[in-house]
Design an enzyme around this catalytic site. Structure first.
Site, PDB file in Angstrom:
ATOM      1  N   ASP A  34      -6.749  -6.528 -10.111  1.00 55.64           N
ATOM      2  CA  ASP A  34      -6.546  -5.078 -10.098  1.00 55.64           C
ATOM      3  C   ASP A  34      -7.959  -4.509 -10.005  1.00 55.64           C
ATOM      4  O   ASP A  34      -8.686  -4.511 -10.994  1.00 55.64           O
ATOM      5  CB  ASP A  34      -5.846  -4.649 -11.398  1.00 55.64           C
ATOM      6  CG  ASP A  34      -5.692  -3.144 -11.492  1.00 55.64           C
ATOM      7  OD1 ASP A  34      -5.097  -2.690 -12.485  1.00 55.64           O
ATOM      8  OD2 ASP A  34      -6.161  -2.427 -10.589  1.00 55.64           O
ATOM      9  N   LEU A  90      -9.330  -1.592  -9.728  1.00 54.95           N
ATOM     10  CA  LEU A  90      -9.703  -0.429 -10.531  1.00 54.95           C
ATOM     11  C   LEU A  90      -8.485  -0.054 -11.364  1.00 54.95           C
ATOM     12  O   LEU A  90      -7.480   0.433 -10.828  1.00 54.95           O
ATOM     13  CB  LEU A  90     -10.102   0.729  -9.605  1.00 54.95           C
ATOM     14  CG  LEU A  90     -11.270   1.630 -10.061  1.00 54.95           C
ATOM     15  CD1 LEU A  90     -10.901   2.358 -11.338  1.00 54.95           C
ATOM     16  CD2 LEU A  90     -12.544   0.856 -10.290  1.00 54.95           C
ATOM     17  N   ASP A  91      -8.549  -0.335 -12.651  1.00 56.14           N
ATOM     18  CA  ASP A  91      -7.415  -0.044 -13.536  1.00 56.14           C
ATOM     19  C   ASP A  91      -7.674   1.260 -14.286  1.00 56.14           C
ATOM     20  O   ASP A  91      -8.766   1.470 -14.813  1.00 56.14           O
ATOM     21  CB  ASP A  91      -7.270  -1.198 -14.535  1.00 56.14           C
ATOM     22  CG  ASP A  91      -6.174  -0.938 -15.539  1.00 56.14           C
ATOM     23  OD1 ASP A  91      -5.016  -0.827 -15.118  1.00 56.14           O
ATOM     24  OD2 ASP A  91      -6.482  -0.810 -16.737  1.00 56.14           O
ATOM     25  N   GLU A 100      -3.874  -5.418  -6.204  1.00 58.64           N
ATOM     26  CA  GLU A 100      -2.929  -4.311  -6.376  1.00 58.64           C
ATOM     27  C   GLU A 100      -2.876  -3.428  -5.149  1.00 58.64           C
ATOM     28  O   GLU A 100      -1.846  -2.849  -4.802  1.00 58.64           O
ATOM     29  CB  GLU A 100      -3.331  -3.459  -7.588  1.00 58.64           C
ATOM     30  CG  GLU A 100      -2.470  -2.226  -7.763  1.00 58.64           C
ATOM     31  CD  GLU A 100      -3.054  -1.218  -8.750  1.00 58.64           C
ATOM     32  OE1 GLU A 100      -3.965  -1.576  -9.493  1.00 58.64           O
ATOM     33  OE2 GLU A 100      -2.583  -0.078  -8.760  1.00 58.64           O
ATOM     34  N   GLU A 101      -4.029  -3.310  -4.455  1.00 56.44           N
ATOM     35  CA  GLU A 101      -4.119  -2.322  -3.371  1.00 56.44           C
ATOM     36  C   GLU A 101      -3.682  -2.849  -2.014  1.00 56.44           C
ATOM     37  O   GLU A 101      -3.795  -2.146  -1.011  1.00 56.44           O
ATOM     38  CB  GLU A 101      -5.558  -1.782  -3.275  1.00 56.44           C
ATOM     39  CG  GLU A 101      -6.088  -1.160  -4.551  1.00 56.44           C
ATOM     40  CD  GLU A 101      -5.175  -0.076  -5.130  1.00 56.44           C
ATOM     41  OE1 GLU A 101      -5.264   0.179  -6.332  1.00 56.44           O
ATOM     42  OE2 GLU A 101      -4.367   0.501  -4.360  1.00 56.44           O
ATOM     43  N   ASP A 134       1.614   4.279  -6.192  1.00 57.77           N
ATOM     44  CA  ASP A 134       0.557   5.093  -6.811  1.00 57.77           C
ATOM     45  C   ASP A 134      -0.341   5.698  -5.730  1.00 57.77           C
ATOM     46  O   ASP A 134      -0.627   5.044  -4.725  1.00 57.77           O
ATOM     47  CB  ASP A 134      -0.349   4.207  -7.705  1.00 57.77           C
ATOM     48  CG  ASP A 134       0.450   3.455  -8.768  1.00 57.77           C
ATOM     49  OD1 ASP A 134       1.450   4.028  -9.247  1.00 57.77           O
ATOM     50  OD2 ASP A 134       0.106   2.302  -9.070  1.00 57.77           O
ATOM     51  N   ASP A 171     -10.611   3.216  -5.980  1.00 62.68           N
ATOM     52  CA  ASP A 171      -9.702   2.054  -5.866  1.00 62.68           C
ATOM     53  C   ASP A 171     -10.062   1.259  -4.615  1.00 62.68           C
ATOM     54  O   ASP A 171     -10.185   0.036  -4.630  1.00 62.68           O
ATOM     55  CB  ASP A 171      -8.237   2.517  -5.709  1.00 62.68           C
ATOM     56  CG  ASP A 171      -7.620   3.051  -6.988  1.00 62.68           C
ATOM     57  OD1 ASP A 171      -6.880   4.046  -6.907  1.00 62.68           O
ATOM     58  OD2 ASP A 171      -7.889   2.477  -8.063  1.00 62.68           O
ATOM     59  N   GLU A 186      -2.128  -7.431 -14.017  1.00 64.88           N
ATOM     60  CA  GLU A 186      -2.392  -6.659 -15.233  1.00 64.88           C
ATOM     61  C   GLU A 186      -1.875  -7.418 -16.466  1.00 64.88           C
ATOM     62  O   GLU A 186      -2.647  -7.775 -17.347  1.00 64.88           O
ATOM     63  CB  GLU A 186      -1.710  -5.279 -15.145  1.00 64.88           C
ATOM     64  CG  GLU A 186      -2.374  -4.341 -14.125  1.00 64.88           C
ATOM     65  CD  GLU A 186      -1.626  -3.031 -13.937  1.00 64.88           C
ATOM     66  OE1 GLU A 186      -0.390  -3.032 -13.862  1.00 64.88           O
ATOM     67  OE2 GLU A 186      -2.304  -1.983 -13.840  1.00 64.88           O
TER      68      GLU A 186
HETATM   69  P1  AHG Z   1      -3.760   1.470 -12.196  1.00 64.61           P
HETATM   70  O1  AHG Z   1      -4.759   2.569 -12.294  1.00 64.61           O
HETATM   71  O2  AHG Z   1      -4.382   0.143 -11.819  1.00 64.61           O
HETATM   72  O3  AHG Z   1      -2.578   1.838 -11.360  1.00 64.61           O
HETATM   73  O4  AHG Z   1      -3.204   1.193 -13.665  1.00 64.61           O
HETATM   74  C1  AHG Z   1      -2.751   2.287 -14.416  1.00 64.61           C
HETATM   75  C2  AHG Z   1      -1.844   1.778 -15.491  1.00 64.61           C
HETATM   76  C3  AHG Z   1      -2.574   1.206 -16.693  1.00 64.61           C
HETATM   77  O5  AHG Z   1      -3.959   1.170 -16.564  1.00 64.61           O
HETATM   78  C4  AHG Z   1      -2.197   2.124 -17.827  1.00 64.61           C
HETATM   79  O6  AHG Z   1      -1.923   1.396 -18.994  1.00 64.61           O
HETATM   80  C5  AHG Z   1      -0.946   2.822 -17.311  1.00 64.61           C
HETATM   81  O7  AHG Z   1      -1.057   2.862 -15.901  1.00 64.61           O
HETATM   82  C6  AHG Z   1      -0.802   4.227 -17.833  1.00 64.61           C
HETATM   83  O8  AHG Z   1       0.436   4.696 -17.369  1.00 64.61           O
HETATM   84  P2  AHG Z   1       1.000   6.110 -17.910  1.00 64.61           P
HETATM   85  O9  AHG Z   1       0.102   7.154 -17.323  1.00 64.61           O
HETATM   86  O10 AHG Z   1       2.406   6.160 -17.394  1.00 64.61           O
HETATM   87  O11 AHG Z   1       0.942   6.075 -19.418  1.00 64.61           O
HETATM   88 MN    MN Z   2      -3.962  -1.185 -13.381  1.00 65.90          MN
HETATM   89 MN    MN Z   3      -5.498  -0.351 -10.156  1.00 70.28          MN
END
Ligand code: AHG
Ligand code: MN
Ligand code: MN
Length: 337
Positions: free
Chosen positions: A117, A119-120, A95-96, A66, A72, A281
Site C-alpha cells: 500500500d 500511501l496509507d 493498492e493502486e 477510492d 498515492d 493492509e
Molecule cells: P488508504 O489511504 O490506503 O486507502 O487507506 C485508508 C484506510 C486506512 O488507512 C484507515 O484505517 C481507514 O482507511 C480509515 O477509514 P475511515 O475513514 O472509513 O475510518
Molecule cells: Mn491503506
Molecule cells: Mn493507500
C-alpha cells in the site's frame, strides 16, 4: 558529541540479521535495502508535500473505489521503480493497480513477491496528518520466470517479512522477518534509518480503543456491546477506555503496537467485509502485531489464516493486545453481552 548508544543503521542491522542465517544468499537483505531507499524517496516528497505539486487529487479512482491522490501515484511509482530492477522480485501488487505488476523484461526476476500500500491514510495527506506505506513479502510459489497471481495470493502466515513506514512527527521504518519487530527512525541530517525501537513487544493489555465509531449503528450487536462495555465506569477493570483514531491504519496500528489496546475496522451491515484490504493492509499489520506478542482476527480466526481469493479483497480486522483481543472476541461470539 558521542553517537547515540545504539548507532545501528538499518543497513547494518539487516546485514547482521542475515549473518544469523547460514544459508542466506544476501538476496533478501538486498531487497530490504532497496525498500529502505524507496522509503526515503517517498519521505522526501511527503515531507515537503505542501511545497510541491503532490497535494490534491488526480481524476482517477482505484480498484477499491477510492479517489487517488497525487501522492498515492507518486509513492506507488516510486516504490515500484525502486524495487523492479534489483533482481530479487518476480512480481509485485499494489493498492493502486488493479492487476499484478510484472518486472520489466529487461530485468531479471528473483524469488520474492512484494505487495504494498504505497500511501496509507490518503484522506489525511492534505491535512498534514500522519500517513504511511505498508509492505508484505512472500517467497514465490511458482518455480521461475515472471511471477503470477498465484505467487501473490498466499495466506498471511506464509509472509517472510512485513512492515511499514510511518511518516509522522518523525519517520520510522518498522519491520519484522520473524526475528522480532524493530523500528528505525530516519535521521534526515545523515539520511540514515537508525535503530530506535529494538524488539518491540505490545503490552498484554491497553486502555485505548481505535476504530471509526461513526459506523456504530451499522455494527453487529456483539461489537456494539463490546464498545459500550469499554465506555462504562469501572476502575477495577480500568474502564472507561479512551478512543484514539486518526483514520490512517499505519498510525492507529503503530500506536496500538506501542501503547496496547485494540484497533479494528469491523464489517458492518453495509460492508460485511469491512473497508481494509487483506493483502497489503491487514496481513502485514497482523503479522507485525502477532510477532510482537499481540493477536489479530477477522472476527473468527487470525487474519493470517484467511485464504485470499483476490488481490483487493476486504476483510474485517481486529488487532491488538492479547487480553483486549480475547475480550473483544468473547463479545463478537456472543459469549458476553
Ligand atoms: P488508504 O489511504 O490506503 O486507502 O487507506 C485508508 C484506510 C486506512 O488507512 C484507515 O484505517 C481507514 O482507511 C480509515 O477509514 P475511515 O475513514 O472509513 O475510518
Ligand atoms: Mn491503506
Ligand atoms: Mn493507500
Amino acid at each position: 558529541m558521542a553517537p547515540p548508544k545504539k548507532f545501528m543503521t538499518l543497513e547494518r542491522f539487516i546485514n547482521e540479521q542475515e549473518s544469523m542465517h547460514p544459508g542466506a544468499t544476501g538476496e533478501f537483505s538486498a531487497l530490504l535495502h532497496d525498500l529502505s531507499l524507496a522509503a526515503k524517496l517517498v519521505w522526501r516528497e511527503v515531507s515537503k508535500a505542501g511545497l510541491v505539486d503532490v497535494l490534491g487529487t488526480t481524476n482517477q479512482t482505484n480498484s477499491s473505489g477510492d479517489i487517488v491522490k497525487k501522492l498515492d501515484v507518486f509513492a506507488d511509482e516510486t516504490i515500484f521503480k525502486a524495487m523492479d530492477h534489483g533482481g530479487h522480485i518476480c512480481v509485485m501488487a499494489s493498492e493502486e493497480n488493479e492487476d499484478i505488476l510484472h518486472i520489466p523484461d529487461e530485468y531479471v526476476t528473483g524469488k520474492y513477491v512484494l505487495l504494498y500500500d504505497p500511501l496509507d491514510g490518503s484522506s489525511n495527506i492534505d491535512a498534514n496528518i500522519t500517513i504511511g506505506s505498508i509492505f508484505s513479502i512472500f517467497k514465490r510459489v511458482t518455480t521461475s520466470g515472471k511471477g503470477t497471481l498465484q505467487d501473490c495470493l498466499q495466506p498471511g502466515y506464509k509472509q517472510v517479512a512485513a512492515g511499514y513506514i510511518i511518516y509522522g512527527s518523525s519517520t520510522i521504518f518498522v519491520y519484522c522477518t520473524g526475528h522480532g519487530v524493530h523500528g528505525f527512525t530516519l535521521d534526515p541530517s545523515v539520511g540514515e534509518f537508525l535503530l530506535s525501537h529494538e524488539n518491540i513487544r505490545i503490552p498484554k493489555k491497553g486502555n485505548i480503543y481505535s476504530m471509526n465509531e461513526g459506523n456504530f449503528s451499522n455494527w453487529d450487536p456483539g461489537m456494539q456491546n463490546y464498545i459500550t462495555y469499554l465506555k462504562q465506569q469501572d476502575k477495577a477493570t480500568g474502564r472507561p477506555y479512551s478512543l484514539r483514531y486518526i483514520g490512517t491504519m499505519v498510525g492507529d496500528a503503530h500506536r496500538t503496537l506501542l501503547y496496547g489496546g485494540i484497533f479494528a475496522y469491523p464489517g458492518d451491515k453495509k460492508n460485511p467485509e469491512g473497508k481494509l484490504r487483506l493483502m497489503y493492509e491487514c496481513n502485514p499489520m497482523a503479522y507485525i502485531i502477532e510477532q510482537a506478542g499481540g493477536r489479530s482476527s477477522n472476527g473468527t480466526t487470525s487474519v493470517l489464516n484467511v485464504a485470499p481469493t483476490s488481490l483487493h479483497q476486504h476483510t474485517p480486522v481486529f488487532l491488538g493486545s492479547e487480553e483486549d483481543m480475547k475480550l473483544c472476541e468473547e463479545f463478537l461470539q456472543g459469549k458476553r453481552s
